[in-house]
Scaffold this active site. Structure first.
Site, PDB file in Angstrom:
ATOM      1  N   GLU A 184       0.839  -1.194   0.000  1.00 36.29           N
ATOM      2  CA  GLU A 184       0.000   0.000   0.000  1.00 36.29           C
ATOM      3  C   GLU A 184       0.875   1.246   0.000  1.00 36.29           C
ATOM      4  OE1 GLU A 184      -3.705  -0.061   2.153  1.00 36.29           O
ATOM      5  OE2 GLU A 184      -3.080   1.739   3.235  1.00 36.29           O
ATOM      6  N   HIS A 228      -8.613   2.809  -3.675  1.00 34.83           N
ATOM      7  CA  HIS A 228      -9.284   3.151  -2.418  1.00 34.83           C
ATOM      8  C   HIS A 228     -10.441   4.100  -2.714  1.00 34.83           C
ATOM      9  CE1 HIS A 228      -6.295   2.047   0.941  1.00 34.83           C
ATOM     10  NE2 HIS A 228      -5.985   1.359  -0.127  1.00 34.83           N
ATOM     11  N   LYS A 278     -20.198  -5.836   6.513  1.00 37.94           N
ATOM     12  CA  LYS A 278     -19.515  -5.405   5.286  1.00 37.94           C
ATOM     13  C   LYS A 278     -19.249  -6.587   4.357  1.00 37.94           C
ATOM     14  CE  LYS A 278     -16.224  -3.253   7.649  1.00 37.94           C
ATOM     15  NZ  LYS A 278     -15.038  -2.426   7.989  1.00 37.94           N
TER      16      LYS A 278
END
Length: 293
Positions: free
Chosen positions: A18, A78, A169
């Protein structure tokens, strides 16, 4: 485009990385140096964060597009609900789809300026990450990831409540989760096992960032939301004024934790790189996950 789930398949463990969005032209050079250095190691995927409160989202979008178009890497975009209306979110998702990005990490995001502040939804936006997962799913054939919190999200109150939100989620259509930072394997493994015990088979990836300096350690503790275990503190304390010794011990601790996680069957390790490749390459080399580092 290949999906993250497809890249995680197979018996051999994988890794992903990331990056942070560049703040300026100089930052962009640093980012792309790290991108190119890690590209040859074939990570399962790479992602670029939205930055604090989505403040750098335009740079995130541009950088994600460049990775999709100019490298061999699999980009994960993202996306947060911070200060976005549903219409704006639809536009961003559509832009990603137009350039071939089909992997999205769907996050509610932190309040601008104060990550621990009170969450206030956009009047025409979304309030929860599971709503964002559903929106992304409605708009196309995307592979969707979400965030997981080994110590619990600061606003969850307790681990049972946090588990319910994570499952919500995942049940909304998320394919996998990436964990926030943690200091020892046990909190992550307990969370992973509780998700599995609830009947959910989604992959949960541990988030890793080696402790390379006292300043970096303070940031890791802040992001994790949990104090450093006593045994880790004891190993690092003798090197408070020894830059090289602190870094070497931090790499040792990260490598040991990663090996334990791999022994416990995690499919991949997700490295928070801070736009630097050296520490990640060192840990991967020690673990034998890359032939050259």
């Amino acid at each position: 485009m290949t999906s993250v789930v497809e890249r995680l398949r197979g018996e051999s463990p994988k890794f992903s990385v990331e990056f942070l969005p560049p703040r300026d032209a100089e930052d962009e050079k640093v980012l792309w140096k790290a991108v190119r250095e890690l590209e040859g190691l074939d990570p399962a995927f790479v992602s670029i964060t939205y930055g604090a409160g989505g403040s750098r989202r335009d740079r995130t979008i541009r950088a994600t597009g460049r990775i999709a178009q100019e490298t061999t890497l699999l980009p994960v975009a993202h996306l947060t609900a911070v200060e976005h209306s549903v219409a704006e979110l639809r536009n961003v998702i559509g832009w990603y789809a137009a350039i071939g990005v089909r992997n999205i990490l769907a996050l509610r995001g932190d309040p601008p300026g104060d990550p621990m502040g009170e969450w206030v939804a956009h009047p025409e936006g979304l309030s929860y990450a599971d709503e964002l997962v559903r929106l992304v799913r409605e708009l196309g054939d995307f592979c969707v990831g979400v965030a997981a919190f080994p110590y619990g999200h600061p606003r969850s109150g307790d681990l049972d409540t946090d588990l319910k939100f994570l499952l919500r989620k995942l049940n909304a259509g998320a394919d996998y989760a990436v964990a926030q930072l943690f200091h020892a394997p046990e909190p992550f493994l307990r969370m992973r096992d509780r998700v599995a015990a609830a009947g959910c088979s989604a992959a949960i990836l541990p988030g890793i960032m080696p402790m390379l300096s006292p300043r970096g350690l303070a940031k890791i503790v802040e992001l994790s939301g949990a104090d450093l275990p006593l045994e880790v503190s004891r190993r690092l304390e003798p090197y408070a004024d020894d830059v090289a010794g602190f870094r070497a011990t931090g790499i040792d601790i990260a490598t040991e934790m990663c090996q334990r996680l791999l022994d416990e069957g995690v499919p991949a390790l997700h490295f928070y790189t801070m736009n630097r490749s050296k520490a990640t390459k060192e840990v991967l080399g020690r673990l034998g996950l890359v032939t050259r580092a």
